[in-house]
Design an enzyme around this catalytic site. Structure first.
Site, PDB file in Angstrom:
ATOM      1  N   LYS A   1       5.859  47.415  -0.773  1.00  0.00           N
ATOM      2  CA  LYS A   1       6.723  48.119  -1.433  1.00  0.00           C
ATOM      3  C   LYS A   1       7.148  47.812  -2.833  1.00  0.00           C
ATOM      4  O   LYS A   1       7.818  47.306  -3.382  1.00  0.00           O
ATOM      5  CB  LYS A   1       8.008  47.668  -0.633  1.00  0.00           C
ATOM      6  CG  LYS A   1       7.954  48.217   0.790  1.00  0.00           C
ATOM      7  CD  LYS A   1       9.100  47.899   1.490  1.00  0.00           C
ATOM      8  CE  LYS A   1       8.930  48.356   2.912  1.00  0.00           C
ATOM      9  NZ  LYS A   1      10.209  47.885   3.875  1.00  0.00           N
TER      10      LYS A   1
ATOM     11  N   LYS B   1       0.320  49.214  12.874  1.00  0.00           N
ATOM     12  CA  LYS B   1       1.847  49.703  13.165  1.00  0.00           C
ATOM     13  C   LYS B   1       2.119  50.518  14.147  1.00  0.00           C
ATOM     14  O   LYS B   1       1.359  51.044  14.565  1.00  0.00           O
ATOM     15  CB  LYS B   1       2.537  49.964  11.593  1.00  0.00           C
ATOM     16  CG  LYS B   1       2.081  49.118  10.520  1.00  0.00           C
ATOM     17  CD  LYS B   1       2.796  49.486   9.307  1.00  0.00           C
ATOM     18  CE  LYS B   1       4.161  48.717   9.038  1.00  0.00           C
ATOM     19  NZ  LYS B   1       4.879  48.775   7.734  1.00  0.00           N
TER      20      LYS B   1
ATOM     21  N   ARG C   1      10.260  47.262 -26.795  1.00  0.00           N
ATOM     22  CA  ARG C   1      10.643  47.868 -25.847  1.00  0.00           C
ATOM     23  C   ARG C   1       9.793  47.600 -24.716  1.00  0.00           C
ATOM     24  O   ARG C   1       9.870  47.268 -23.486  1.00  0.00           O
ATOM     25  CB  ARG C   1      11.262  49.293 -25.655  1.00  0.00           C
ATOM     26  CG  ARG C   1      11.825  49.711 -24.508  1.00  0.00           C
ATOM     27  CD  ARG C   1      12.538  48.706 -23.605  1.00  0.00           C
ATOM     28  NE  ARG C   1      13.661  48.271 -24.337  1.00  0.00           N
ATOM     29  CZ  ARG C   1      14.393  47.223 -24.155  1.00  0.00           C
ATOM     30  NH1 ARG C   1      14.006  46.552 -23.063  1.00  0.00           N
ATOM     31  NH2 ARG C   1      15.314  46.670 -24.841  1.00  0.00           N
TER      32      ARG C   1
ATOM     33  N   GLU D   1       1.845  44.858  14.119  1.00  0.00           N
ATOM     34  CA  GLU D   1       3.225  44.829  13.990  1.00  0.00           C
ATOM     35  C   GLU D   1       3.701  44.995  15.691  1.00  0.00           C
ATOM     36  O   GLU D   1       3.215  46.053  16.146  1.00  0.00           O
ATOM     37  CB  GLU D   1       3.841  45.827  13.332  1.00  0.00           C
ATOM     38  CG  GLU D   1       5.243  45.986  13.195  1.00  0.00           C
ATOM     39  CD  GLU D   1       5.815  47.508  12.395  1.00  0.00           C
ATOM     40  OE1 GLU D   1       5.829  47.214  11.361  1.00  0.00           O
ATOM     41  OE2 GLU D   1       5.843  48.361  12.945  1.00  0.00           O
TER      42      GLU D   1
ATOM     43  N   ASP E   1       8.669  42.429  13.851  1.00  0.00           N
ATOM     44  CA  ASP E   1       9.591  43.306  13.120  1.00  0.00           C
ATOM     45  C   ASP E   1      10.724  43.408  13.624  1.00  0.00           C
ATOM     46  O   ASP E   1      11.136  43.926  14.678  1.00  0.00           O
ATOM     47  CB  ASP E   1       8.760  44.758  12.999  1.00  0.00           C
ATOM     48  CG  ASP E   1       9.309  45.721  11.926  1.00  0.00           C
ATOM     49  OD1 ASP E   1       9.691  45.103  10.969  1.00  0.00           O
ATOM     50  OD2 ASP E   1       9.648  46.761  12.439  1.00  0.00           O
TER      51      ASP E   1
END
Length: 303
Positions: free
Chosen positions: A153, A185, A98, A219, A240
């Site tokens: 992510k 950002k 597994r 960004e 963005d």
């Protein structure tokens, strides 16, 4: 980078999680001296990723297990194809099964999804940079074709595996982590603005503090921010959640003075049109946060 040390550490941790006190099913049903062979078989078409990880899971359980691969990472496979064989003590084969499948199925799923995004982008360049389906196709400034890249992510603890799988699918990696590059950002810029530092000044402020080899990305969420970012000397400008028209205008405004990255809710249906605007890079979070594992199975072949 997916090193042997990273692989070994991860599979050992996964085996310890799955069988912390042994495999009671195997220990109560399978004789300790019984040996056998099994085949890793594709239940659907896909792109391979994780050949070494698959083998490492069995070797971590028992170094005497023999693993023979019939395919290399990055190669496509078809439903029903045998991808590898394993041979050794049956108890150990079943205990490691597994864990080996979990890694390989997920990595191959990421590689397959990445390959689909890459193929969608590559298709717009067939026949030259002409009008395709009524849509003008612009050439990216930095690369022969628009690159598909991943994001941060990723599944905690599995980033090296998932980013490696993206490369197996024909994609490229964005920064590996927060230590690799500067990425300003909206919240970073807001914090600097609260101290009286404007957008261009923020970039210059950062440039003064980092080494000359450190890449700086910024960004933006509107066309109006681009002149200040160019003035500050950013290496990459991320557009963005721009519309297609604004993305095209952004590419024209930047005019090769920085790498242009498009990001935000990127889908397989939309990615070709975004690439046609001439952006250099398209980042796709879905490659790692919304992927479906490929269906692979370990088919028992007996002794």
């Amino acid at each position: 980078m997916l090193t042997q040390h990273i692989i070994r550490t991860a599979v050992e941790a996964a085996l310890a999680e799955d069988a912390p006190y042994g495999d009671i099913t195997c220990e109560t049903t399978i004789p300790a001296d019984e040996t056998g062979t099994a085949s890793l078989t594709a239940r659907e078409d896909g792109v391979m990723s994780g050949v070494d990880v698959f083998a490492a899971a069995f070797h971590a359980q028992n170094p005497a297990i023999e693993v023979t691969s019939a395919i290399a990472d990055g190669e496509r496979f078809h439903k029903g194809q045998s991808l590898a064989t394993v041979a050794g003590p049956v108890r150990d084969l079943l205990t490691a099964e597994r864990v080996a499948l979990n890694f390989t199925q997920r990595m191959s799923g990421i590689a397959m999804m990445t390959a689909a995004f890459v193929a969608a982008v590559d298709a717009i360049y067939e026949g030259g940079f002409e009008t395709r389906s009524g849509m003008h196709v612009a050439r990216p400034r930095r690369y022969p074709r628009t690159r598909i890249v991943d994001t941060r992510k990723t599944t905690p603890g599995l980033r090296p595996f998932e980013k490696y799988a993206v490369v197996c699918g024909g994609g490229h990696n964005h920064r590996y982590g927060l230590s690799d590059a500067v990425m300003l950002k909206d919240n970073h810029l807001a914090a600097l603005a609260a101290r009286g530092i404007d957008l261009a000044g923020a970039i210059l402020h950062v440039r003064e503090q980092v080494g000359h080899t450190t890449h700086i990305e910024v960004e933006v969420d509107s066309l109006g921010q681009i002149p200040a970012v160019l003035e500050g000397g950013a290496d990459t400008i991320m557009l963005d959640n721009f519309t297609l028209d604004d993305t095209r205008r952004g590419v024209e405004l930047i005019a090769g003075r920085a790498i242009v990255e498009a990001s935000g809710n990127m889908s397989l249906d939309r990615v070709a049109a975004v690439a046609a605007t001439g952006v250099d890079v398209i980042s796709v979070g879905a490659l790692t946060h919304s992927v479906r594992s490929i269906d692979l199975g370990l088919d028992w072949q007996g002794r």
